[in-house]
Design an enzyme around this catalytic site. Structure first.
Site, mmCIF file in Angstrom:
data_model
loop_
_atom_site.group_PDB
_atom_site.id
_atom_site.type_symbol
_atom_site.label_atom_id
_atom_site.label_comp_id
_atom_site.label_asym_id
_atom_site.label_seq_id
_atom_site.Cartn_x
_atom_site.Cartn_y
_atom_site.Cartn_z
ATOM 1 N N VAL A 115 44.775 23.439 37.262
ATOM 2 C CA VAL A 115 43.921 23.349 38.413
ATOM 3 C C VAL A 115 44.921 24.103 39.410
ATOM 4 O O VAL A 115 45.213 23.089 39.842
ATOM 5 C CB VAL A 115 43.024 22.691 38.282
ATOM 6 C CG1 VAL A 115 42.016 22.721 39.715
ATOM 7 C CG2 VAL A 115 42.404 22.406 36.716
ATOM 8 N N PRO A 116 45.500 24.728 39.984
ATOM 9 C CA PRO A 116 45.675 25.368 40.464
ATOM 10 C C PRO A 116 46.388 25.403 41.798
ATOM 11 O O PRO A 116 46.570 26.095 42.596
ATOM 12 C CB PRO A 116 46.755 26.985 40.712
ATOM 13 C CG PRO A 116 45.269 27.046 40.061
ATOM 14 C CD PRO A 116 44.524 26.337 39.047
ATOM 15 N N CYS A 117 46.552 24.054 41.806
ATOM 16 C CA CYS A 117 46.395 24.183 43.827
ATOM 17 C C CYS A 117 47.849 23.825 44.603
ATOM 18 O O CYS A 117 47.709 24.465 45.536
ATOM 19 C CB CYS A 117 46.212 22.633 44.010
ATOM 20 S SG CYS A 117 47.456 21.008 43.086
ATOM 21 N N HIS A 118 49.234 24.159 43.660
ATOM 22 C CA HIS A 118 50.017 25.426 44.132
ATOM 23 C C HIS A 118 49.324 26.799 44.722
ATOM 24 O O HIS A 118 50.911 26.937 45.345
ATOM 25 C CB HIS A 118 51.111 25.164 43.126
ATOM 26 C CG HIS A 118 50.850 25.746 41.850
ATOM 27 N ND1 HIS A 118 50.190 25.641 40.699
ATOM 28 C CD2 HIS A 118 50.871 27.262 41.515
ATOM 29 C CE1 HIS A 118 49.820 26.342 40.304
ATOM 30 N NE2 HIS A 118 50.748 27.358 40.600
#
Length: 152
Positions: A115-118
């Site tokens: 879950v690409p919070c980056h």
């Protein structure tokens, strides 16, 4: 169950049950005796080698608010190699003034990388906190990795 994956930027610990992942984080060390999920490890390996750009797993968001889950789902829609600002995520979930709350939800993301919070950055394109700690260098490495493989 708990599994581990050794990436070129550090050890990743994850919790899973079948094809559902409930947590993922960077850790300094792994225990001597480890268990891992081959499918999860293969997916992470493919991601770090630029072969896999999305993940086909379910995520357990039990205990999170509806707002936080909306933010997590919005992050899943950010394409590999691209970024969105906290304000853009807030607007995408119909809460345009809630950009600070989006930042707090990103900080609580239980399944980083997948879950690409980056991929969520400041409106001025600055890199801000990652994993709720001072892991900006990890965020930069992940974005650089995706940029490298999104142009090839």
């Amino acid at each position: 169950m708990i599994g581990y994956y050794k990436s070129h930027i550090g050890y990743i610990k994850y919790s899973y049950e079948g094809h559902t992942i409930s947590s993922m984080s960077f850790v300094d060390e792994i225990p001597r005796e480890i268990t891992s999920n081959d499918l999860i490890n293969q997916s992470l390996e493919a991601y770090f080698n630029g072969i896999q750009k999305t993940f086909n797993f379910s995520y357990d968001f039990t205990g999170f608010t509806a707002f936080q889950i909306d933010v997590f789902k919005a992050m899943l829609n950010i394409p590999f190699g691209e970024t969105r600002s906290y304000a853009q995520i807030a607007k995408a979930i119909g809460r345009p003034k809630a950009f600070r709350a989006v930042g707090q939800a990103c900080k609580r993301n239980p399944v980083g990388i997948m879950v690409p919070c980056h991929r969520v950055i400041g409106s001025d394109h600055s890199l801000t906190g990652y994993s709720g700690k001072d892991y900006i260098h990890v965020k930069k490495m992940l974005l650089d990795l995706e940029k490298k493989y999104s142009t090839t």
